[in-house]
Design an enzyme around this catalytic site. Structure first.
Site, PDB file in Angstrom:
ATOM      1  N   ASP A  62       0.608  -1.288   0.019  1.00  0.00           N
ATOM      2  CA  ASP A  62      -0.131   0.005  -0.122  1.00  0.00           C
ATOM      3  C   ASP A  62       0.754   1.428   0.140  1.00  0.00           C
ATOM      4  OD1 ASP A  62      -2.585  -0.931   0.323  1.00  0.00           O
ATOM      5  OD2 ASP A  62      -2.719  -1.328   2.282  1.00  0.00           O
TER       6      ASP A  62
HETATM    7  C1  GLC Z   1      -1.185  -4.204   5.606  1.00  0.00           C
HETATM    8  C2  GLC Z   1      -2.456  -3.905   4.726  1.00  0.00           C
HETATM    9  C3  GLC Z   1      -2.108  -4.790   3.563  1.00  0.00           C
HETATM   10  C4  GLC Z   1      -1.093  -4.719   2.775  1.00  0.00           C
HETATM   11  C5  GLC Z   1       0.064  -4.427   3.338  1.00  0.00           C
HETATM   12  C6  GLC Z   1       1.162  -3.825   3.058  1.00  0.00           C
HETATM   13  O1  GLC Z   1      -0.714  -5.124   5.802  1.00  0.00           O
HETATM   14  O2  GLC Z   1      -3.373  -4.672   5.337  1.00  0.00           O
HETATM   15  O3  GLC Z   1      -3.646  -4.761   2.898  1.00  0.00           O
HETATM   16  O4  GLC Z   1      -1.045  -5.226   1.659  1.00  0.00           O
HETATM   17  O5  GLC Z   1      -0.527  -3.495   4.397  1.00  0.00           O
HETATM   18  O6  GLC Z   1       1.434  -3.317   2.583  1.00  0.00           O
END
Ligand code: GLC
Length: 802
Positions: free
Chosen positions: A482
């Site tokens: 993200d």
């Molecule tokens: C958090 C989010 C997940 C994402 C991860 C990496 O765990 O919940 O959806 O893939 O971060 O950014």
């Protein structure tokens, strides 16, 4: 693990020093009513929704931490001594306390001032409430007169409004004592379900009454925090314990429930005091209230309900059994990892010591991944979740990134979200063979309705329409990661991991269509897949590993020429998971993970961490180095490293990573988080707090570690045609035993590894008869014996796609 240890049978984690470096919590839930509880009694309670159905308050990130909670105070009426049945909040004699977290219950034991106590906290399976059953025993030689006082601080409704608008919100609280029933009832005559900060008030009240009751005759009660705690005090030293509870109702203010029973105990005598907290829907209040408050006043009823909780968890956890030569691994594989995964599934990843539960609702990708841990034991729940996901989709295949479940959500343009639907559907189908799911009809977000199968094809169209200049997925506001949210700036770059992920998901879909004999009708999918493979192989090999992304134009992210973020984990592991054609590259890519990313705590998500902000990469570069996505050991993708090493047949390496990542490997004073569950990340060697874990419990790590260890290390995994057995183990293992329930049959599997190989099958016998290949034919009976001999391959062949 200097604060506790697993019980001999692995089913409890016993905390022997309650001064844990962070709150070490447990979850009590039946999937509708939820409570968290730390070893010191701190925790939250809510009904259905942590946002709209908040029953009690829990102040995240406050000092002291981990307050308030589910507190039972004791006052000796003769000596005036006061303590609590969990060490906090009174905080006397930590050495006198011991806490066991088990599956669906927590037990706090203490011996203070000659009174031995044991409190079990749990939520019954079919009753939406929490029960605190205390047993007090007088171990002294004189008669003891004690007041026992249960205490909660109410939130009553919308958790965010309670937090940000308490000054007005408090004028709608009511807490009343019902003398006839011996119970406190609390509600709010005002309820906002909206969170957009609008001035428009919703003309309604909280739709529930909360109750708080106790088994013995009530001696006194309190309803207002100001009267219970008093000025310049805290839960540690409430004034009401010195002056007495005033037994007055309230119609305003910070609502609390404190309820007192007095007991007299002769030497050696024991007494149960049972508190119970729950909610009743308003329309049914008059009809249900008596039964609700009286139901668990009898200790036998409580013990029966607790027995059901234990039985239900045994059933859930009993679908798999790992008997490996490594007892520590067995404890996690058999108990704590599937337990954590089920909790994360139920909670939807939104409430913990770290998460308020007032935020975003369900994440589409997280929810899709959470289902894979429960398909075997809870197929109906997995199916419901898949259909819930189906309803978050538009006809063009785009899905809400976050959604509430009642029609609201947001589109963010992450390039990966919709394709996680393929994972959830295919895992469910492989496990259950319930192909009827494909015909289930659900509405699309933008009108009309369609089947699950139509949706699988819609997400392929989404993917097809989302390719950039190199033929790789346009990044959008992120992919699995993200925080790679501005790759390529506003114009958008391309995600190499996205391409690998698309390939793996398209392969899964093709495998399904082939099994259904309809692949011929969808030849375009294979062509699309092959083109993605070609683009990845042509543009993204960096020499020793695969790059992570293209930014503006030809700018490479995750390349040896970069100063920061030279190598990322996901484009190495998923190159293998996607089955890219060059084994030499795959080996080199995974060797690069070992060389550049591995640490004593596990492999890092990327390295070196970013130390300068780069707005054309995004949030990752704004984050402190060595934590979260900026170079921590992010445990969820670390599971994919284990999977990738297994797919390469390298059992020693796979197991090495797996073992290193077990949550109990690091000294607790450094790790700080619970040693019995995975955390989202462990701080890496690029930060001075290296080894410190954070965001425990609510992470996809548990679902993946559970499945990867069972499916790929033990090699026992579902396929459309039958259960596959194809282990990839450390050379040192001379064999292992395992059990796996699949399509109604319990497979009792015994694997021998006489030659000390990492992978490869010499022979498989099913109920004494040899079979060819690793796919066990679907059995008819309730049990089936499987004998496997590993060795130089005579009947190898992967049998399915990863
Ligand atoms: C958090 C989010 C997940 C994402 C991860 C990496 O765990 O919940 O959806 O893939 O971060 O950014």
């Amino acid at each position: 693990m200097n604060y506790g240890h697993f019980s001999d049978d692995g089913r409890e984690f016993i905390i022997t020093d309650v001064r844990t470096p962070s709150p070490w919590i447990n979850y009590l839930t039946n999937g509708r009513y939820f409570a968290t509880i730390s070893a010191n009694g701190g925790g939250i309670s809510y009904d259905r929704s942590p946002l709209h159905g908040r029953i009690t308050r829990y102040r995240i990130n406050d000092v002291p931490p981990d307050r308030p909670g589910k507190y039972i105070y004791v006052k000796d009426l003769d000596s005036g001594e006061i303590w609590s049945l969990t060490w906090q909040p009174v905080g006397r004699e930590p050495a006198a306390y011991r806490v066991a977290h088990g599956f669906g219950y927590t037990r706090a034991e203490a011996v203070v001032a000659g009174i031995a106590s044991s409190v079990v906290f749990f939520v019954p399976i079919d009753d939406d409430r929490e029960i605190w059953k205390a047993v007090l025993t007088n171990t002294s030689t004189r008669v003891r007169r004690l007041s026992v006082i249960g205490y909660v601080e109410f939130a009553l409704g919308h958790a965010l409004v309670d937090l940000i608008n308490q000054c007005d919100d408090q004028h709608f609280n009511r807490v009343l004592y019902d003398k006839g029933l011996g119970a406190l009832f609390a509600t709010k005559t005002y309820w906002v379900t909206e969170t957009r900060g609008t001035q428009q008030q919703e003309n309604k009240e909280w739709d529930r009454w909360a109750y708080f009751t106790v088994s013995g005759p009530v001696a006194a009660y309190e309803t207002l925090r100001e009267r219970f705690i008093g000025p310049f005090r805290s839960e540690t030293n409430p004034v009401a314990l010195e002056r007495g509870l005033t037994s007055t109702d309230t119609d305003y203010g910070n609502a609390v429930g404190a309820i007192q029973v007095d007991v007299e105990l002769g030497p050696g005598e024991s007494r149960e005091v049972i508190f119970s907290l729950g909610v009743i829907p308003k329309p049914e209040f008059d009809r249900l209230k008596r039964a609700a408050v009286e139901k668990y006043r009898d200790p036998a009823a409580v013990d029966a309900a607790l027995g059901r909780v234990r039985k239900e968890w045994e059933r859930f956890l009993g679908h798999t059994r790992a008997g490996t030569p490594d007892p520590e691994v067995n404890v996690f594989m058999n108990f704590w990892t599937p337990y954590q995964a089920k909790v994360a599934f139920d909670v939807g990843r939104v409430v913990s010591f770290y998460y308020w539960g007032i935020g975003r609702g369900f994440g589409f990708r997280d929810t899709a991944q959470d289902t894979i841990a429960i398909t075997m034991a809870e197929p109906a729940k997995a199916r419901d979740r898949v259909l819930l996901l189906a309803r978050q989709m538009r006809r063009d295949g785009a899905v809400y990134h976050h959604f509430t479940g009642d029609g609201q959500g947001e589109f963010t343009g992450h390039c990966d979200d919709p394709l996680w639907f393929i994972l959830a559907v295919t895992e469910y189908l492989k496990e259950t063979g319930d192909f009827g799911l494909l015909d289930a009809i659900e509405p699309f977000l933008d009108g009309e309705e369609g089947s699950v199968l139509e949706r699988l094809l819609a997400v392929v169209r989404f993917a097809w329409a989302n390719l950039g200049a190199h033929g790789l997925p346009i990044f959008g506001r992120g992919d699995w990661n993200d925080t790679l949210d501005y790759i390529g700036g506003e114009d958008g770059g391309e995600s190499v991991w996205g391409a690998m992920f698309y390939i793996a998901m398209l392969d899964r879909l093709l495998e399904l269509l082939e099994f259904l004999n309809v692949a011929g009708r969808h030849a375009g999918i294979r062509e699309f897949r092959d083109r993605l493979v070609e683009a990845v192989e042509k543009f993204t090999w960096d020499g020793e590993w695969y790059i992570r992304a293209f930014g503006e134009g030809e700018r490479k992210i995750g390349s040896s020429g970069n100063r920061y973020g030279r190598i990322f984990i996901n484009t190495q592991s998923w190159a293998v998971i996607a089955g890219l054609p060059s084994r030499a590259r795959l080996i080199q890519a995974m060797d690069s993970v070992g060389r550049h990313l591995d640490t004593p705590y596990g492999p890092k998500i990327c390295a070196p961490a970013f130390r300068e902000i780069d707005p054309t990469i995004g949030l990752i570069t704004r984050c402190v180095r060595g934590k979260k996505e900026n170079g921590a050991v992010f445990c969820h993708p670390a599971a994919w490293v284990v999977q990738a090493e297994c797919l390469l047949g390298r059992g020693d390496r796979a197991f090495g990573y797996f073992k290193k990542l077990l949550p109990d490997r690091v000294d607790s004073d450094i790790f700080t988080a619970e040693p019995y569950v995975y955390s989202q990340y462990i701080t890496s060697d690029e930060h001075e707090t290296a080894g410190r874990a954070s965001h425990s419990w609510q992470t996809g790590t548990a679902a993946w570690m559970f499945r990867v260890s069972f499916d790929h290390i033990l090699g026992i995994r579902p396929s459309y045609a039958g259960l596959i057995v194809d282990p990839v183990v450390p050379r040192a293992w001379k064999g292992f035993k395992a059990e796996r329930v699949f399509r109604g049959t319990r497979y009792l599997i015994e694997v021998e590894n006489p030659d000390g190989v990492e992978s490869g099958l010499k022979s498989i016998r099913v109920d004494g008869r040899p079979i060819d290949g690793p796919v066990l034919p679907l059995a008819q009976g309730t049990a089936c014996r499987v004998q496997v001999t590993m060795g130089a391959s005579e009947c190898s062949g992967k049998g399915d796609h990863p």
